[in-house]
Design an enzyme around this catalytic site. Structure first.
Site, short mmCIF file in Angstrom:
data_model
loop_
_atom_site.label_atom_id
_atom_site.label_comp_id
_atom_site.label_asym_id
_atom_site.label_seq_id
_atom_site.Cartn_x
_atom_site.Cartn_y
_atom_site.Cartn_z
N ARG A 174 10.60 47.07 -0.01
CA ARG A 174 10.33 45.77 0.63
C ARG A 174 10.59 44.64 -0.38
O ARG A 174 11.03 43.55 -0.03
CB ARG A 174 8.87 45.76 1.07
CG ARG A 174 8.33 44.44 1.54
CD ARG A 174 8.82 44.08 2.89
NE ARG A 174 8.34 42.76 3.32
CZ ARG A 174 8.83 42.12 4.34
NH1 ARG A 174 9.82 42.62 5.05
NH2 ARG A 174 8.35 40.94 4.68
N LYS A 217 0.87 46.89 -8.55
CA LYS A 217 2.24 47.02 -8.01
C LYS A 217 2.75 45.68 -7.47
O LYS A 217 3.88 45.29 -7.75
CB LYS A 217 2.23 48.04 -6.87
CG LYS A 217 3.44 47.97 -5.97
CD LYS A 217 3.46 49.05 -4.91
CE LYS A 217 2.85 48.72 -3.57
NZ LYS A 217 3.60 47.81 -2.71
N ASN A 218 1.91 45.01 -6.70
CA ASN A 218 2.40 43.81 -6.02
C ASN A 218 2.50 42.60 -6.95
O ASN A 218 3.03 41.56 -6.55
CB ASN A 218 1.56 43.52 -4.78
CG ASN A 218 1.82 44.57 -3.71
OD1 ASN A 218 2.79 45.31 -3.78
ND2 ASN A 218 0.93 44.66 -2.72
N MET A 277 -3.43 42.01 10.36
CA MET A 277 -2.11 41.61 9.88
C MET A 277 -0.99 42.50 10.40
O MET A 277 -0.02 42.02 10.95
CB MET A 277 -2.12 41.56 8.36
CG MET A 277 -3.20 40.61 7.87
SD MET A 277 -3.35 40.54 6.09
CE MET A 277 -2.12 39.34 5.68
N ASP A 326 7.50 50.04 3.46
CA ASP A 326 6.59 50.68 4.41
C ASP A 326 6.89 50.28 5.85
O ASP A 326 7.16 49.12 6.13
CB ASP A 326 5.15 50.22 4.12
CG ASP A 326 4.65 50.78 2.82
OD1 ASP A 326 4.94 51.94 2.53
OD2 ASP A 326 3.96 50.04 2.11
N ASP A 342 -4.35 46.12 2.52
CA ASP A 342 -3.97 47.34 1.80
C ASP A 342 -5.16 48.25 1.50
O ASP A 342 -4.97 49.39 1.06
CB ASP A 342 -3.26 46.97 0.49
CG ASP A 342 -1.97 46.20 0.74
OD1 ASP A 342 -1.40 46.36 1.83
OD2 ASP A 342 -1.55 45.43 -0.14
#
Ligand code: EPU
Length: 425
Positions: free
Chosen positions: A93, A22-23, A334, A117, A312
């Site tokens: 995002r 996804k990222n 984080m 998120d 994640d």
């Protein structure tokens, strides 16, 4: 609102294949704005965030066409300047990733603040300072507005190795005059994937995979074909699930070079898969035992920027730890909102102490019982599904759109392993 009904306690066995990351998918989609020629993407996951990003781009005039289930072509030849749709931008995002390519293409931007998120403060200072260092001017009022007359190559010191911050600067700096050096850059596999696509389009980026990226500007970029890497978050999630599944789960077509620190960290919980080429097999029939620090002290699993353990994958590891014999501290360095989902695990019977927004102590193993829950974010959502799959009784998980934003076809993948999961609208 769609929900999952999950009857827990059934052994899971079989083989799953991860979808595209996804990222990586999100920034490489935005790269289409840098050329008038088509870009073809293979292993593009048809997840919620990708579909929303395609809608944002289509609204700007980008031609979007799915060639098959996971092959997509985008062509920005007819893209025209306009303010990206604020409602669509507020859903994801990744809309922040329009800053770099829109400034590079149109010299200006007006952008609603991004959504996504709710997991912490999520500052955008790194993006902002970097864009200004390259000659841009940005203002904040009901969103971000800004312009750039000349993209001037520069030495940019990122105040933190922000993933989307680095990606935004890459998407702008590839068209700079002169040379840009990004210091303290993020180096995740998805950042590398974006660099490889940009180089295939004619950019000149070196230092890929390190925290010092050197970009010699070019004035024209061309079309390209790009294959997105397998989602190592999905691989990590299925490893944790397999380890507590009571059966044997194989994850095929992974990229083992993405998994170094992930495997090292999961071994602390007792999760040690067999690796054969690109396949990982985890035997969930064996009991999990936490590995203590030397001297018998309680160990800590902490997240950090790549190559450290990814934030994640914290929540799935926490669920696995509830089933492992021993005690571990989880330190989420984080984000300050990612640990709150653990109250749901406690409600299910897990023995967890939430010390503060960044740290939990997990003492396992605990028997879990079904509950009704709502998915707070994509990763916590996946973790709750995992917990429900091993719990006694039938759980209901609301708000699963959060999970489907990031995991492709999760329901069918789990069903193919033997899970009793039903999606209800
Ligand atoms: N941060 C630190 N130290 C650092 C780097 C970051 O404390 O060295 C903190 C900062 O407060 C920062 C926050 O962590 O605001 C987030 O970092 P970053 O800017 O890198 O996050 P992002 O670019 O907004 C991307 C992913 C997230 C992922 C983070 C961290 C995308 C679209 N999103 O967000 O993905 O958690 O990097 O790896 O790429 C997800 O997939 O579930 C997700 C939230």
């Amino acid at each position: 609102m769609a929900k999952f009904h999950i009857e827990g306690g059934h052994k899971l066995s079989g083989t799953v294949t991860p979808s595209g990351n996804k990222n990586e998918a999100l920034p490489v989609l935005m790269a289409c704005l840098l050329t008038d020629e088509p870009i073809t993407y293979k292993r593009m996951p048809r997840i919620g965030d990708v579909l929303t990003t395609c809608d944002v781009l289509a609204d700007l005039g980008v031609d979007v066409s799915w060639v098959d289930q996971d092959t997509l072509t985008l062509c920005a030849k007819n893209a025209k300047y306009k303010k990206p749709d604020p409602e669509l931008c507020a859903k994801i995002r990744a809309s922040i990733l329009l800053l770099g390519p829109m400034l590079a293409r149109f010299g200006k931007i007006e952008l609603a603040l991004p959504g996504g998120d709710v997991i912490g403060a999520r500052r955008i200072d790194t993006h902002w300072e970097g864009i200004e260092a390259l000659g841009g001017t940005l203002r904040l009022s009901h969103g971000i507005t800004g312009e750039i007359k000349k993209i001037q190559g520069s030495d940019v010191f990122l105040d933190e190795p922000s993933v989307t911050g680095t990606e935004n600067l890459l998407l702008l700096a590839v068209k700079c005059h002169g040379t840009t050096v990004l210091h303290n850059a993020a180096s995740e596999p998805h950042v590398m994937g974006l660099c490889h696509l940009l180089n295939a389009m004619g950019a000149k980026i070196s230092g890929i995979g390190s925290n010092r990226l050197v970009i010699e500007g070019v004035q024209t970029l061309k079309g390209a074909t790009h294959t997105i890497g397998p989602d190592f978050m999905e691989v990590g999630s299925f490893l944790c699930l397999g380890a507590i599944s009571g059966g044997k789960v194989t994850i095929k077509d992974t990229r083992p070079e993405d998994l170094g620190f992930v495997l090292k960290t999961l071994s602390r919980i007792g999760i040690v898969p067999e690796i054969e080429g690109k396949s990982l097999t985890i035997d969930g029939t064996k009991p999990l035992i936490v590995r203590k620090d030397i001297g018998g002290r309680i160990g800590t699993i902490y997240s950090g920027p790549w190559p450290a353990y990814p934030t994640d994958l914290m929540s799935v590891a926490i669920v696995a730890a509830t089933q492992s014999q021993g005690t571990l501290i989880f330190f989420e360095k984080m984000f300050e909102g990612r640990m709150f989902f653990t109250d749901k695990l406690m409600q299910m019977g897990a023995n967890i102490v939430l010390c503060d927004p960044h740290r939990v102590v997990v003492n396992g193993p605990s028997k879990l019982f079904a509950a009704r829950m709502s998915s707070p974010d994509v990763r916590a959502g996946m973790s709750l599904i995992m917990a429900a799959l091993i719990a006694e009784g039938t759980s209901v998980i609301d708000n699963i759109y959060q999970v489907e934003r990031g995991y492709f076809d999760v329901e069918n993948k789990l069903r193919s392993l033997g899970a009793k999961i039903i999606r209800k609208d």
